[in-house]
Design an enzyme around this catalytic site. Structure first.
Site, PDB file in Angstrom:
ATOM      1  N   PHE A  13       0.947  -1.230  -0.050  1.00 28.45           N
ATOM      2  CA  PHE A  13      -0.069   0.137  -0.160  1.00 28.45           C
ATOM      3  C   PHE A  13       1.119   1.117   0.012  1.00 28.45           C
ATOM      4  O   PHE A  13       0.718   2.112  -0.909  1.00 28.45           O
ATOM      5  CB  PHE A  13      -0.794  -0.251   1.152  1.00 28.45           C
ATOM      6  CG  PHE A  13      -1.575   1.167   1.662  1.00 28.45           C
ATOM      7  CD1 PHE A  13      -2.139   2.077   0.750  1.00 28.45           C
ATOM      8  CD2 PHE A  13      -1.664   1.296   3.082  1.00 28.45           C
ATOM      9  CE1 PHE A  13      -2.704   3.114   1.302  1.00 28.45           C
ATOM     10  CE2 PHE A  13      -2.269   2.549   3.520  1.00 28.45           C
ATOM     11  CZ  PHE A  13      -2.870   3.373   2.633  1.00 28.45           C
ATOM     12  N   TYR A 186       4.262  -5.736  17.711  1.00 29.79           N
ATOM     13  CA  TYR A 186       4.490  -4.827  16.585  1.00 29.79           C
ATOM     14  C   TYR A 186       5.087  -3.682  17.004  1.00 29.79           C
ATOM     15  O   TYR A 186       6.015  -3.320  16.170  1.00 29.79           O
ATOM     16  CB  TYR A 186       3.051  -4.624  15.928  1.00 29.79           C
ATOM     17  CG  TYR A 186       3.051  -3.529  14.603  1.00 29.79           C
ATOM     18  CD1 TYR A 186       3.376  -4.010  13.516  1.00 29.79           C
ATOM     19  CD2 TYR A 186       2.474  -2.343  15.044  1.00 29.79           C
ATOM     20  CE1 TYR A 186       3.748  -2.927  12.574  1.00 29.79           C
ATOM     21  CE2 TYR A 186       2.593  -1.481  13.939  1.00 29.79           C
ATOM     22  CZ  TYR A 186       3.078  -1.828  12.741  1.00 29.79           C
ATOM     23  OH  TYR A 186       3.329  -0.572  11.798  1.00 29.79           O
TER      24      TYR A 186
END
Ligand code: UD1
Length: 375
Positions: A13, A186
């Site tokens: 993206f 993360y």
């Protein structure tokens, strides 16, 4: 011939938009990407949106030989490749840390070996490394709180309370100097990314910059990936005729930045020597509640603006508010976001209407629930 750029995660993206911008400025662009099935679908081939002038090399960032050959004769290295999904990172700890931290380690070792031709490195960091944003307490002044306590959340008392005096606090823009309290694997991986690139860059004299992306939205987001950002998740639900699921009360807020502004901010940093060794927030400085984001997307997709499942639950590690203080990027890089949310979301939804997506949100929510990661 323009300079050669290698973008890891370049078929994704953000990477594909950055590739477009580089090409428009005369750079030669190579994308190194593993076409992760969770993002690109099973047995994916080159994405149709990827500019035909971008050379795509399919490979894993943990494969030193493949990466070394992709890096050959490159002037600029942009490291975007990562496993992205805050919730999923909490139960796929090894996979995330392997792709993210070991991936960055592999990329850096090769960059060090080939440093004679690498002029600059840029790494994608994330607002997630802050944990909660900065707040103002009416009595205690500026505070950098940790997560809301489990006891508070169990009472469904969502707003941030001052850890010193207990009064409700107001969110204020978060600058790069706020202490980092990553609250997910993360986020820990992203802090690693940032610190690994800056320390290796400094030691070997390869100029390096880390960009802390806020919540990025726009065309080409992986709509069927239920671990992607809330904008794509809501759009995918609405596209499938289902009401979006809103955690907490929908009053939590974030800073939504359009992907083209992210690409512009990265290019400004790459072309400015004053960015060397620095970290920059890339956000807009505007906070939007999740409910308002949902309503805007529903409105653009012609769906009712009040048909949401507000589930009064929370995800482990979720913060209440964080939005960017963008003054450093503005002062040093001359960065100013150009797409306002209302226009960006309209563009996103026009694109969404031309897409099909498989709604995987219920499955992802169930995965979190069964592990006690949403309550
Ligand atoms: C996180 C990371 C960010 C990363 C992004 C992409 C943090 C603090 N930030 O952002 O760096 O780039 O993920 O994955 O960890 N929500 C709903 N319904 C949904 C999905 C989300 O209400 O179906 C809510 C969440 O509870 C949260 C907000 O929307 O309050 C934003 O969630 P999300 O888009 O996943 O991003 P962040 O957690 O802000």
């Amino acid at each position: 011939m323009g300079k050669k750029v290698l973008i890891t995660g370049g078929a994704g993206f953000i990477g594909s938009h950055l590739g477009d911008l580089f090409l428009s400025k005369g750079y030669q662009v190579k994308a190194y990407d593993n076409l992760d099935p969770q993002v690109h679908g099973e047995n994916a081939s080159r994405p149709a949106y990827l500019n035909k002038d971008i050379e795509l090399i399919i490979g894993d960032v943990r494969n030193p030989e493949a990466f070394a050959s992709a890096l050959n004769s490159v002037d600029i290295l942009v490291h975007l490749a990562a496993a992205v999904g805050v919730g999923q990172s909490m139960y796929e700890i090894v996979r995330y840390t392997s792709i993210n931290t070991m991936g960055a380690a592999t990329v850096l070792e090769e960059a060090v070996k080939q440093r004679d031709h690498i002029e600059k490195m840029l790494v994608a960091s994330s607002m997630s490394i802050y944990g909660e944003g900065l707040y103002l307490c009416p009595d205690c002044g500026e505070i950098s709180p940790r997560l809301r306590s489990t006891a508070q959340l169990a009472e469904r008392n969502w707003d941030m309370l001052c850890p010193i005096c207990g009064k409700p606090c107001t969110p204020i823009p978060t600058p790069e100097t706020k202490p980092l309290y990553p609250t997910s694997i993360y986020a820990v991986n992203k802090r690693d990314h940032e610190e690994m690139f800056l320390s290796v860059g400094d030691a070997y004299n390869i100029p390096a910059t880390a960009m802390r992306f806020f919540n990025v939205y726009g065309e080409r987001q992986a709509l069927s990936n239920p671990y992607t950002g809330v904008g794509a998740i809501f759009a995918s639900r609405l596209l499938n005729g289902k009401p979006p699921v809103v955690f907490e009360d929908g009053g939590q807020s974030r800073d939504f930045i359009h992907v083209r502004d992210i690409a512009r901010g990265c290019l400004l940093a790459l072309e400015n020597g004053n960015s060397n060794g620095e970290v920059f927030n890339l956000g807009t400085g505007r906070k939007l509640s999740i409910m308002d984001v949902g309503k805007a997307i529903a409105g653009e997709l012609g769906r009712p603006a009040d048909d949401f499942i507000v589930n009064n639950q929370y995800r482990a590690g979720d913060i209440r508010h964080c939005y960017a203080d963008v003054s450093r990027a503005k002062t040093i890089l001359g960065f100013k976001p150009s797409t306002v949310f209302e226009e960006g979301v309209s563009e996103l939804c026009n694109w969404v209407k031309s897409q099909t997506s498989t709604d995987m949100v219920d499955k992802a929510t169930e995965e979190l629930k069964k592990r006690g990661l949403s309550r």
